[in-house]
Design a protein around this motif. Sequence first.
Motif, PDB file in Angstrom:
ATOM      1  N   LEU A  32      30.615 -38.092  39.844  1.00 50.85           N
ATOM      2  CA  LEU A  32      31.881 -38.312  39.151  1.00 50.85           C
ATOM      3  C   LEU A  32      32.696 -37.029  39.147  1.00 50.85           C
ATOM      4  CD1 LEU A  32      31.471 -38.019  35.306  1.00 50.85           C
ATOM      5  CD2 LEU A  32      29.577 -37.633  36.853  1.00 50.85           C
ATOM      6  N   GLN A  33      34.005 -37.205  39.129  1.00 49.04           N
ATOM      7  CA  GLN A  33      34.888 -36.051  38.988  1.00 49.04           C
ATOM      8  C   GLN A  33      35.775 -36.253  37.758  1.00 49.04           C
ATOM      9  OE1 GLN A  33      36.610 -34.706  42.757  1.00 49.04           O
ATOM     10  NE2 GLN A  33      34.663 -35.017  43.789  1.00 49.04           N
ATOM     11  N   CYS A  34      36.827 -37.058  37.887  1.00 51.29           N
ATOM     12  CA  CYS A  34      37.706 -37.221  36.718  1.00 51.29           C
ATOM     13  C   CYS A  34      37.094 -38.136  35.671  1.00 51.29           C
ATOM     14  CB  CYS A  34      39.082 -37.726  37.132  1.00 51.29           C
ATOM     15  SG  CYS A  34      39.192 -39.511  37.429  1.00 51.29           S
ATOM     16  N   GLY A  35      36.115 -38.943  36.068  1.00 46.55           N
ATOM     17  CA  GLY A  35      35.393 -39.767  35.103  1.00 46.55           C
ATOM     18  C   GLY A  35      36.029 -41.100  34.774  1.00 46.55           C
ATOM     19  N   HIS A  79      41.163 -32.015  35.691  1.00 49.25           N
ATOM     20  CA  HIS A  79      41.174 -33.486  35.657  1.00 49.25           C
ATOM     21  C   HIS A  79      40.293 -34.000  36.781  1.00 49.25           C
ATOM     22  CE1 HIS A  79      44.815 -31.480  37.109  1.00 49.25           C
ATOM     23  NE2 HIS A  79      44.683 -32.240  38.174  1.00 49.25           N
ATOM     24  N   GLY A  80      39.076 -33.463  36.794  1.00 54.15           N
ATOM     25  CA  GLY A  80      38.096 -33.868  37.790  1.00 54.15           C
ATOM     26  C   GLY A  80      37.519 -32.694  38.561  1.00 54.15           C
ATOM     27  N   PHE A 138      31.859 -38.228  29.887  1.00 59.43           N
ATOM     28  CA  PHE A 138      32.345 -39.273  30.798  1.00 59.43           C
ATOM     29  C   PHE A 138      31.272 -40.335  31.062  1.00 59.43           C
ATOM     30  CE2 PHE A 138      34.976 -35.564  32.369  1.00 59.43           C
ATOM     31  CZ  PHE A 138      36.121 -35.990  31.747  1.00 59.43           C
ATOM     32  N   TYR A 183      40.982 -40.201  27.127  1.00 56.86           N
ATOM     33  CA  TYR A 183      42.187 -40.229  27.956  1.00 56.86           C
ATOM     34  C   TYR A 183      43.380 -40.611  27.065  1.00 56.86           C
ATOM     35  CZ  TYR A 183      38.686 -40.278  31.667  1.00 56.86           C
ATOM     36  OH  TYR A 183      37.637 -39.956  32.471  1.00 56.86           O
ATOM     37  N   ARG A 208      27.416 -30.337  35.996  1.00 57.43           N
ATOM     38  CA  ARG A 208      28.649 -30.179  35.225  1.00 57.43           C
ATOM     39  C   ARG A 208      28.454 -30.395  33.724  1.00 57.43           C
ATOM     40  NH1 ARG A 208      33.976 -32.691  37.383  1.00 57.43           N
ATOM     41  NH2 ARG A 208      33.126 -34.476  36.250  1.00 57.43           N
TER      42      ARG A 208
END
Lengths: 163, 152, 789
Positions: free
Chosen positions: A98-101, C511-512, C17, C24, C11
């Motif tokens: 995942l990155q931005c989720g 943002h990611g 998340f 958000y 991370r």
Amino acid sequence: MPTKITMTVNGQSVTKDVDARTLLVHFLRDNLQLTGTHVGCDTSNCGACTILVDGHAVKSCTMLAVQADGSEVTTIEGLSQNGEMHPLQEGFREEHGLQCGFCTPGMIMAAVDLLDRNPDPSEQEIREGLEGNFCRCTGYHNIVRSIQYAAKKINEPKKAVAS
Amino acid sequence: MHLKGSHQFNAPAHQIFKMLMDADTLARITPGVSELEETGPDTYKAIANVKMGPVSGSFSGQLEVAEKQEPESFVLKIQQNSKIGNVAADVKIDLEETGAETTTLSFDGKARLSGLLARTGQRVLSGVANTLSKQFFKALEEELENPAHQPA
Amino acid sequence: MTNYIGKAVKRVEDKRFLTGKGRYTDDIVLPGMLYAYIVRSPYAHAKINNIDTSRAENMDGVVKIYTGKDIAESGINGIPTGWQVNFKNGDTMKEPPHPLLVADKARYMGDGVAVVIAESREEARDAADEIDIDWEELPAVANAKKATEDGAPLVHDEAPNNKCFDWELGNPKEEVDKAMKQAHHITTLEFTNQRVIPNAMETRAAIGQYEEATGKYTLYTTSQNPHLTRLLLCAFVLGIPEHRVRVVAPDVGGGFGSKIFHYAEEALMIWCSERLKRPVKWTSDRSEAFMTDAHGRDHISKAEMGFDKEGNVLALRVKTHANLGAYLSTFAPCVPTWLHGTLLQGLYVTPKINVDVTGVFTNTVMVDAYRGAGRPEATYLLERLMDTAALEMDMDPAELRLKNFIPPFDGVEQPGYQTQVALQYDSGNYHAVLKRALEMVGYEKFRKEQAQARKEGKLLGIGFSTYIEACGIAPSAVVGALGARAGLYEVGQVRVQPTGKVSVFTGAHSHGQGHETTFAQVVADRLGIPLDDVEIIHGDSDSVAFGMGTYGSRSLAVGGSAIVKSLDKIIEKGAKIAAHKLEAAEEDLEFAEGKWTVKGTDKSIAFGDVALTAYVPHDYPEGVEPGMDFSSFYDPANFTYPYGAHVAIVEVDKDTGYTKLKRFIAVDDVGNVINPMIVDGQIHGGLAQGIGQALFEGAMYDEDAQLINGSYMDYTMPRADDLPSFEIDRTVTPCPHNPLGVKGAGEAGCIGSTPAVVNAVMDALRPFGIKKDLEMPLTPERVWRHMQG
């Protein structure tokens, strides 16, 4: 005209009045404050709102809340058990899936269903299984790895028992 | 979007032409049209409900018959508005007698779409237009065979 | 363990998340909040004769309806652009107003006309349906080249021929023409680099909140750079006091450029909330996102490259029409100029280059930076030319590139490389990336397989692409001279808490990209403390002093460097305190592993003890202030220049024209790497987007400038089973001019991949002879038609 509905969400029974036109995803987000389920489109293509209804992956934007009356619903918030991450949650973290989720909850819920139906999928089967879920960040590379990680983790104890 | 098609009828051109100029008949045979009201010479107010794949809407607007050349041709000018977008079309309709009792009706024109209709409907719309024109021809055919036919 | 740099640290942001606890903008619900729905033009170009809101106003739940007239009457300004590019003759670029809602006419399908504010989202939407607008449709134009023709519909009366600016860079035209005349061979391509739609999975949203009692405004927004949004909002649009405005960009679900810009809806929500004294939320749905998020690319170009007999490049000539859309978005004028023309040197020693760009208004939504921004367009042009030239001159495409590459230079011993188009490259070994890629492909073996496959009637192809990008945006003085209306430094504040834990405030929003991990690795390493002791804070203008945000692969190179500057100040001050406590001279101390040690002794003091002393300064050096909190602004000396070589292998189905991407090899040099796992992830994502443009994506407009594929049923997003697993590697050539030696990795994948795929398809189609060039996206239908001749 509001309708009274009752369902089990993440193990807890909830009863609420909803408008007949309320989509399940909005019911979860607005009425139950379960904002882990996301809305990414308005055409049921992106899969960000995927949850489990009676154990099967459902895009919660394709279902009215009233249709889920009497059902058992699991969202991303209800996936970890006793504070321990589900193997898929762990896999996504270990393999940087995942990155931005934003797509992640839907992606994971779709993957829960995928592994339920096919506990040992090939890479191609995983990729095909994710057709209904868009991710714009990862290029899917690490999502595939994450699901492979989870499959391995889920299967290992079974194999150990079998042998 | 290009609209084009033709159909052969077993009737003389003038009979078909007359029918097409009659508001009641037209309202009856045009798919989706629920109301057709004459507002002036050759102009009508029309209300239609159309459902096509992911897009469905209630349209209202104007219909105008222009460049009338009885019984050979006319131009249908359509302006229909809806919450999902608007349609504007100019369609030329030609009637050519191909035999004593046979006439080929052909239409050729362009429809311009806007809004949601253009954005999400375009892909499926030419198919929808085809289906609608087939329904129209079939209804016209039945009407020609049985001019007294009234809906039950 | 304090050795974090270079490690694939998992991370720290993932947990929230993965458990559905990300926050958000649309997840935020404020007490008394209202919901806004924006009524938008169904036409690409139309006059508004009348708006009747009377029926809508009386509907259930409706609180207020504002139209463009209300906005105009309130006397506020429109949305500004952040960059000025003038005409060649010195005339100022055309900068027509961009109102929050239009009052007189709509200039693109989706232009905002009215806003309905109601107690619920559904009520707002229902009421919007009941607003009657009397439209007078006008002719519209979507194509940038057609828009400049005489007689084309005018988007703005003040911009004749729809020209915003025209611009030129490089060697004088005459010199390039002369060099072209001496060429043995000239390869010419005319093509469209099609418009693509960014499609971050989270759609845009904004909540405006005005608190009458305090006079304080808060904007929650899906932004890549909250501080810049605040600056534009306060200073240019609403004229409200910046010190009373808080802009929060919470978790943001992807941006890819589309969330850099200050959008009308952000200012509109603040404006509405001030009037209604209640918070107001707007959330875009996907259909709206297709219509109103700034799009990317959309260049129509003619490119010519001249070669001598041996295949050495002699000259490059480029003419581009760049579509800017109906209004100027925040960075729009700089993308097709300073981020495109300046990259046309590529990796080659091309001695003469001239590029000419016309910026054009059309009846389409704004075009601005999309992952790569200008650099993918430059790379596409160069790399399509290279493969086409190789084919035309019967040379090997890899060899042709190697022959023309700039020789290696490290930027320290050897100076930077001065291009013909303004930039000076920092460091690079361009041969190394391509050679490594060829090795990974097994090039010779592949060509044999290809020959065999062709005998069997299979269409197997290989395509190359090498690229360079200018990242780490950007030295303020340089960009200022080029027309930027803001500085492009970054801010990093490091606050050591009394217990030795560290809070870091950065203006670079994540943002990611994983800033919360990568930045923490840098801080933990430098201070010799556990990663867990570091917290990275971003995205809230009330916490973070200032910032210019995240775009142009700048966060680590510029934002990270600002943090390093503050860390240096912390260590310097810490040394003073440590020297006092250890009763030693400062120069006799060394700082390592989280403690100051008197050289050659075992006398030392830990970082945490020094921190505590700084906040409990009972026994303290004279003349030193208590506390340990430093803020730094870092303004880079130059851009950074990542580069790489990408190779695609495809098989085209002869019967259907379907392109199967079989392998994708990418070798990138992004300088030093702090977290290889995150860098790999950035490359993967970029590749998917670049491949998406080559094979699947593209906004389509009909002749009335209606966007006709504005939904996921019509716009093809790359899916998991469209893509292979990527084969990636990297070389490391440190950036010589920033303290971390990093160059940036966010856009690389997206810049290099597109032409590699197209080149591979063209190579696969070689048995059909060289024919007209193929336009992207290479859908099965297009490829099939091409094969039919």
